[in-house]
Design a protein around this motif. Sequence first.
Motif, PDB file in Angstrom:
ATOM      1  N   SER B 192      -0.798  -2.901 -10.446  1.00  0.00           N
ATOM      2  CA  SER B 192       0.013  -2.006  -9.695  1.00  0.00           C
ATOM      3  C   SER B 192       0.747  -3.024  -8.610  1.00  0.00           C
ATOM      4  CB  SER B 192      -0.912  -1.057  -8.791  1.00  0.00           C
ATOM      5  OG  SER B 192      -1.828  -1.705  -8.041  1.00  0.00           O
ATOM      6  N   HIS B 193       1.629  -2.228  -7.992  1.00  0.00           N
ATOM      7  CA  HIS B 193       2.472  -2.892  -6.627  1.00  0.00           C
ATOM      8  C   HIS B 193       1.667  -3.393  -5.673  1.00  0.00           C
ATOM      9  CE1 HIS B 193       5.719  -3.364  -3.822  1.00  0.00           C
ATOM     10  NE2 HIS B 193       6.148  -3.953  -4.777  1.00  0.00           N
ATOM     11  N   TYR B 194       2.138  -4.582  -4.964  1.00  0.00           N
ATOM     12  CA  TYR B 194       1.247  -4.892  -3.854  1.00  0.00           C
ATOM     13  C   TYR B 194       1.243  -4.422  -2.676  1.00  0.00           C
ATOM     14  CZ  TYR B 194       5.474  -7.171  -1.776  1.00  0.00           C
ATOM     15  OH  TYR B 194       6.878  -7.397  -1.384  1.00  0.00           O
ATOM     16  N   SER B 195       1.967  -3.239  -2.533  1.00  0.00           N
ATOM     17  CA  SER B 195       2.096  -2.378  -1.465  1.00  0.00           C
ATOM     18  C   SER B 195       0.825  -1.454  -1.310  1.00  0.00           C
ATOM     19  CB  SER B 195       3.328  -1.393  -1.566  1.00  0.00           C
ATOM     20  OG  SER B 195       3.436  -0.706  -2.801  1.00  0.00           O
ATOM     21  N   VAL B 196       0.104  -1.245  -2.358  1.00  0.00           N
ATOM     22  CA  VAL B 196      -1.242  -0.639  -2.445  1.00  0.00           C
ATOM     23  C   VAL B 196      -2.083  -1.398  -1.471  1.00  0.00           C
ATOM     24  CG1 VAL B 196      -3.148   0.505  -3.547  1.00  0.00           C
ATOM     25  CG2 VAL B 196      -0.689   0.579  -4.597  1.00  0.00           C
ATOM     26  N   LYS B 197      -2.308  -2.501  -1.509  1.00  0.00           N
ATOM     27  CA  LYS B 197      -3.004  -3.471  -0.676  1.00  0.00           C
ATOM     28  C   LYS B 197      -2.699  -3.436   0.497  1.00  0.00           C
ATOM     29  CE  LYS B 197      -5.316  -6.776  -3.694  1.00  0.00           C
ATOM     30  NZ  LYS B 197      -5.731  -8.256  -3.965  1.00  0.00           N
ATOM     31  N   LYS B 198      -1.054  -3.739   0.799  1.00  0.00           N
ATOM     32  CA  LYS B 198      -0.525  -3.485   2.179  1.00  0.00           C
ATOM     33  C   LYS B 198      -0.937  -2.228   2.999  1.00  0.00           C
ATOM     34  CE  LYS B 198       3.009  -7.079   1.865  1.00  0.00           C
ATOM     35  NZ  LYS B 198       3.990  -7.896   2.605  1.00  0.00           N
ATOM     36  N   ALA B 199      -0.825  -1.208   2.011  1.00  0.00           N
ATOM     37  CA  ALA B 199      -1.343   0.136   2.664  1.00  0.00           C
ATOM     38  C   ALA B 199      -2.370  -0.072   3.220  1.00  0.00           C
ATOM     39  CB  ALA B 199      -1.019   1.154   1.638  1.00  0.00           C
ATOM     40  N   ALA B 200      -3.328  -0.253   2.419  1.00  0.00           N
ATOM     41  CA  ALA B 200      -5.031  -0.487   2.921  1.00  0.00           C
ATOM     42  C   ALA B 200      -5.103  -1.183   4.223  1.00  0.00           C
ATOM     43  CB  ALA B 200      -5.750  -0.755   1.670  1.00  0.00           C
ATOM     44  N   SER B 201      -4.383  -2.475   4.148  1.00  0.00           N
ATOM     45  CA  SER B 201      -4.721  -3.216   5.374  1.00  0.00           C
ATOM     46  C   SER B 201      -4.067  -2.709   6.819  1.00  0.00           C
ATOM     47  CB  SER B 201      -4.439  -4.482   5.201  1.00  0.00           C
ATOM     48  OG  SER B 201      -2.980  -4.840   4.968  1.00  0.00           O
ATOM     49  N   PHE B 202      -2.713  -2.041   6.395  1.00  0.00           N
ATOM     50  CA  PHE B 202      -2.097  -1.482   7.500  1.00  0.00           C
ATOM     51  C   PHE B 202      -2.752  -0.210   8.032  1.00  0.00           C
ATOM     52  CE2 PHE B 202       2.007   0.423   9.398  1.00  0.00           C
ATOM     53  CZ  PHE B 202       2.382  -0.789   9.969  1.00  0.00           C
ATOM     54  N   LEU B 203      -3.234   0.701   7.417  1.00  0.00           N
ATOM     55  CA  LEU B 203      -3.753   1.946   7.617  1.00  0.00           C
ATOM     56  C   LEU B 203      -5.076   1.656   7.953  1.00  0.00           C
ATOM     57  CD1 LEU B 203      -2.546   4.352   4.827  1.00  0.00           C
ATOM     58  CD2 LEU B 203      -1.629   4.002   7.033  1.00  0.00           C
ATOM     59  N   GLY B 204      -5.793   0.280   8.340  1.00  0.00           N
ATOM     60  CA  GLY B 204      -7.030   0.083   8.682  1.00  0.00           C
ATOM     61  C   GLY B 204      -8.273   0.227   7.782  1.00  0.00           C
ATOM     62  N   ILE B 205      -7.828   0.591   6.657  1.00  0.00           N
ATOM     63  CA  ILE B 205      -8.691   0.793   5.429  1.00  0.00           C
ATOM     64  C   ILE B 205      -9.439  -0.560   5.095  1.00  0.00           C
ATOM     65  CG2 ILE B 205      -9.157   1.625   3.157  1.00  0.00           C
ATOM     66  CD1 ILE B 205      -7.263   3.998   3.814  1.00  0.00           C
ATOM     67  N   GLY B 206      -8.427  -1.615   4.892  1.00  0.00           N
ATOM     68  CA  GLY B 206      -9.152  -2.997   4.560  1.00  0.00           C
ATOM     69  C   GLY B 206      -8.780  -2.964   3.155  1.00  0.00           C
ATOM     70  N   THR B 207      -8.395  -4.456   2.636  1.00  0.00           N
ATOM     71  CA  THR B 207      -8.240  -4.528   1.192  1.00  0.00           C
ATOM     72  C   THR B 207      -9.471  -4.864   0.459  1.00  0.00           C
ATOM     73  OG1 THR B 207      -7.952  -7.114   1.817  1.00  0.00           O
ATOM     74  CG2 THR B 207      -5.917  -5.720   1.807  1.00  0.00           C
ATOM     75  N   ASP B 208     -10.506  -5.145   1.198  1.00  0.00           N
ATOM     76  CA  ASP B 208     -11.899  -5.136   0.473  1.00  0.00           C
ATOM     77  C   ASP B 208     -12.376  -3.505  -0.014  1.00  0.00           C
ATOM     78  OD1 ASP B 208     -12.059  -7.814   0.860  1.00  0.00           O
ATOM     79  OD2 ASP B 208     -14.031  -7.565   2.364  1.00  0.00           O
ATOM     80  N   ASN B 209     -11.705  -2.606   0.397  1.00  0.00           N
ATOM     81  CA  ASN B 209     -12.011  -1.194  -0.071  1.00  0.00           C
ATOM     82  C   ASN B 209     -10.923  -0.757  -1.129  1.00  0.00           C
ATOM     83  OD1 ASN B 209     -14.168  -0.999   1.406  1.00  0.00           O
ATOM     84  ND2 ASN B 209     -12.851  -1.052   3.482  1.00  0.00           N
ATOM     85  N   VAL B 210     -10.041  -1.839  -1.373  1.00  0.00           N
ATOM     86  CA  VAL B 210      -9.121  -1.448  -2.762  1.00  0.00           C
ATOM     87  C   VAL B 210      -9.698  -1.843  -3.858  1.00  0.00           C
ATOM     88  CG1 VAL B 210      -6.946  -1.628  -3.634  1.00  0.00           C
ATOM     89  CG2 VAL B 210      -7.078  -1.654  -1.266  1.00  0.00           C
ATOM     90  N   PHE B 211     -10.145  -1.064  -4.946  1.00  0.00           N
ATOM     91  CA  PHE B 211     -10.813  -1.365  -5.981  1.00  0.00           C
ATOM     92  C   PHE B 211      -9.874  -1.540  -7.202  1.00  0.00           C
ATOM     93  CE2 PHE B 211     -15.391  -1.209  -5.052  1.00  0.00           C
ATOM     94  CZ  PHE B 211     -15.352  -0.572  -3.854  1.00  0.00           C
ATOM     95  N   LEU B 212      -9.844  -2.549  -7.756  1.00  0.00           N
ATOM     96  CA  LEU B 212      -8.755  -2.938  -8.734  1.00  0.00           C
ATOM     97  C   LEU B 212      -9.148  -2.406 -10.108  1.00  0.00           C
ATOM     98  CD1 LEU B 212      -7.094  -6.338  -7.484  1.00  0.00           C
ATOM     99  CD2 LEU B 212      -6.290  -4.117  -7.454  1.00  0.00           C
ATOM    100  N   VAL B 213      -8.608  -1.885 -10.967  1.00  0.00           N
ATOM    101  CA  VAL B 213      -8.717  -1.234 -12.130  1.00  0.00           C
ATOM    102  C   VAL B 213      -8.195  -2.239 -13.104  1.00  0.00           C
ATOM    103  CG1 VAL B 213      -9.078   0.788 -13.613  1.00  0.00           C
ATOM    104  CG2 VAL B 213      -9.169   1.274 -11.008  1.00  0.00           C
ATOM    105  N   LYS B 214      -9.150  -2.400 -14.031  1.00  0.00           N
ATOM    106  CA  LYS B 214      -8.398  -3.310 -15.225  1.00  0.00           C
ATOM    107  C   LYS B 214      -7.377  -2.486 -15.983  1.00  0.00           C
ATOM    108  CE  LYS B 214     -12.923  -5.506 -16.657  1.00  0.00           C
ATOM    109  NZ  LYS B 214     -13.955  -5.049 -17.431  1.00  0.00           N
TER     110      LYS B 214
END
Lengths: 495, 495
Positions: B192-214
């Motif tokens: 998926s697009h890297y903006s999903v990770k950017k969203a998570a860090s920007f919104l204070g959720i953190g990229t560690d909480n983005v689970f990457l699905v195969k």
Amino acid sequence: MNGMNGHGPDISGFSHAKGQYFLREAFKVIFEETICKSTDVNEKVCDWQDPEQLEQLLDLELRDSGESHDQLLSRVHDVAKYSVKTNHPRFFNQLFSGIDYHALAGRLLTETLNTSQYTYEVAPVFVLMEDVVLTKLRSMVGWLSGDGIFCPGGSISNIFGMNVARYHAFPEVKRQGLWALPRLAVFTSQDSHYSVKKAASFLGIGTDNVFLVKTDQSGSMDPEDLEGKIKLARSQGAVPFYVNATSGTTVRGAFDPLDSIADICEKNGLWMHVDAAWGGSVLFSKKHRHLLKGIERANSVTWNPHKMLSTGLQCSVFLVRDTTNLLQKCHSASATYLFQQDKFYDMSLDTGDKTIQCGRKVDCLKLWLMWKAVGTKGLTERVDKAFALTRYLAEEIEKREGFQLLYKPQFVNTCFWYIPPSLRGKENSADYKDRLSQVAPAIKERMIKQGTMMVGYQPLNGQVNFFRMIVISPHISQRDMDFCLDEIERLGKDL
Amino acid sequence: MNGMNGHGPDISGFSHAKGQYFLREAFKVIFEETICKSTDVNEKVCDWQDPEQLEQLLDLELRDSGESHDQLLSRVHDVAKYSVKTNHPRFFNQLFSGIDYHALAGRLLTETLNTSQYTYEVAPVFVLMEDVVLTKLRSMVGWLSGDGIFCPGGSISNIFGMNVARYHAFPEVKRQGLWALPRLAVFTSQDSHYSVKKAASFLGIGTDNVFLVKTDQSGSMDPEDLEGKIKLARSQGAVPFYVNATSGTTVRGAFDPLDSIADICEKNGLWMHVDAAWGGSVLFSKKHRHLLKGIERANSVTWNPHKMLSTGLQCSVFLVRDTTNLLQKCHSASATYLFQQDKFYDMSLDTGDKTIQCGRKVDCLKLWLMWKAVGTKGLTERVDKAFALTRYLAEEIEKREGFQLLYKPQFVNTCFWYIPPSLRGKENSADYKDRLSQVAPAIKERMIKQGTMMVGYQPLNGQVNFFRMIVISPHISQRDMDFCLDEIERLGKDL
């Protein structure tokens, strides 16, 4: 299938030649309607239609089949006709107005080139140009180094300020989120822009953690109250990290005392952001730049040339004093399909990972071309002229019966009431405030329906609805100031 | 002071008449350089210069004094000359390319009108137009009601998705911030697009909480792995709330299985967002829209007409299925100076508080005017043509010696290697992958320096650097496909 073989006839019936012919014809209509007419003082600022009427006039529905060349030209004409003419000399409604022809040429060139500002590969000219413009703007702030980026509007620039500050204080937030951090607290004045609250909710900090600092009579932040609010936040267990100071508040055009705020930020180890979206352009004026004294001590700054400098929307910069690549570290995601690390040129020129955007409009060219055209001197003259015209307007208001200035303007916002004859001398009546609050909306309705001018109004801090007139267009004069006051009187004297 | 009295000579020496004369002359240069030449197959796609050379050629420095009419026109010429021609038929480098003359006319009109999209008061035509365009796009998604807004790019649209979902699940976040919430988890595919990770860090959720699905072999999300990742997140104490599915991944153009993902989201009570920034326009094609089957079950959608429909940057919509005014509730701050509640018209037309922006560029007109011009049918033909040309390209690649397709294209992304004669038959050599990984960058450097075409490359999921060719411009043909393959061979056969 049509158009599959060679550069022959195109699908949907339009070839390059036909398309280019349409574009030339459309530009003639655009030029006549939105440039010649919209800058003509004898034309209307707006051609008011009720939403229902306007819907019928425009026929907005999107259909299966396309339309003819002539139908499309009449659509261009109609969109122009019923749109508000922000280029008009009698448009004082927003923090932008007027037209700069060089900036507009830059915008047209930007649109036809249609590229994205992320890499040197697809935007070589604009990567270099953005850097030059940002460097120049930073030098006006007082920084010989630093970083920055153009953002889609001042609100997003302000959100960047809060996010970069948070990352600077707690870099682990990027990966772990706010759960790894103590409750944070941010500070801004009660007259500051609403984007500070939007930033706090968007970034997950929450509006309850935005502490509103009192303003003094002129609308400037009270530094003593800032210190008090910092103590209050700490006493509640929150960790202060960010102060948003404002240079040019939205309604009153007030300037916060930056040196005093910087002292407090330094003492408390807080990031100081200056929202100079509106007031930043005052840095061009030797005479007035003292209003931003201390801005060089800020950690970051928002500045919107699309406001006072009339570059056209959108033109907003976020500037940081940091020299450790904080902006990139905070926002980057290092996408390998875009920011390849095996390119043949200096990859530090691929600046697109400094933002949360991916594709990003080119916003530097319009400002650059205008600056090349009139020089720093020309921009200085414009800023000084706006201040001078505002002083003239305020003096006229003080002279005229029925007009009442709320505050002596610090900037180019003039806040005043028009008091119709029926209300004069009745300041002590029980319903005075109620009745006065209805005057500005009623006059506003009449001016819009007649299309003679546009000026904003709002209540603030217990003051009932008053007009806020914004003077910035490089093409206006004392005659326009006189007209506005005459017109408000004409429209409101029977109320 | 100059220009203070009447509409006489203006400061900085430029009157309306002079400004308008400049603008007309500038438009001639723009038309010649960025429209006529940039669409001419015999001209270069780019005129490569090293950054140091380009800086010297452009003389970007901003000075005290302004420049003459002729100097400024030559600046317009030079900016055009050294910019990349994204309108060129041999530009396949990004997810945007080509020119639509009607959309461009809409952009020029937008720029000259220069208004902001926040209120009916200053943007009557565009408030109504935005609503019509959003309604039409929603209907193509399969929704008869809902809400939405134009955003400055797909990344911000995707960030809106995550923020609105968070607010929907936990409305207290707006005031109290993330500290009031459990640790959250979001899910998106590894392609998926890297903006999903950017969203998570920007919104204070953190990229560690983005689970990457195969993803599976074609690049589509594996629903079984999604279920596994949801369980994993829960087992770690996180609360799943958001799944980002992709319709049209950036590199491979893959489509996630929306119906299966919707089943999982429904079962688990998760918000389903579809990032159809790239693939959304496939909804125009009766033949291919099955790729997005199930999109009507999403809660929100990102869709960028500036990509496949060539409307020009920026044109991105965020659509929501919700009918409870969630978008406004989530983002609003109710500024009283802008969204006055005592206006004389229906104040629900002041839609600007649905976004985190304040001033917002008008992005609907270019799409609307293009749609009026060619109709839904015309846009359908273009999408179908792009698919057909891509199929032709892929077939040619399979036929040609030295070219190797990575995957059969699902969409209009064609991913392939060019294998120079020196590497053919050496697939089993220890250094094969290393050497192959250097081929695409080397060819890319040559093509840019010669200016004959532009196409992107990148590694992905262990596959070394390969070309990703994007076919969308309405003005290209099989001849351009043939040229590209010939040209890559010409540039790379000695490697």
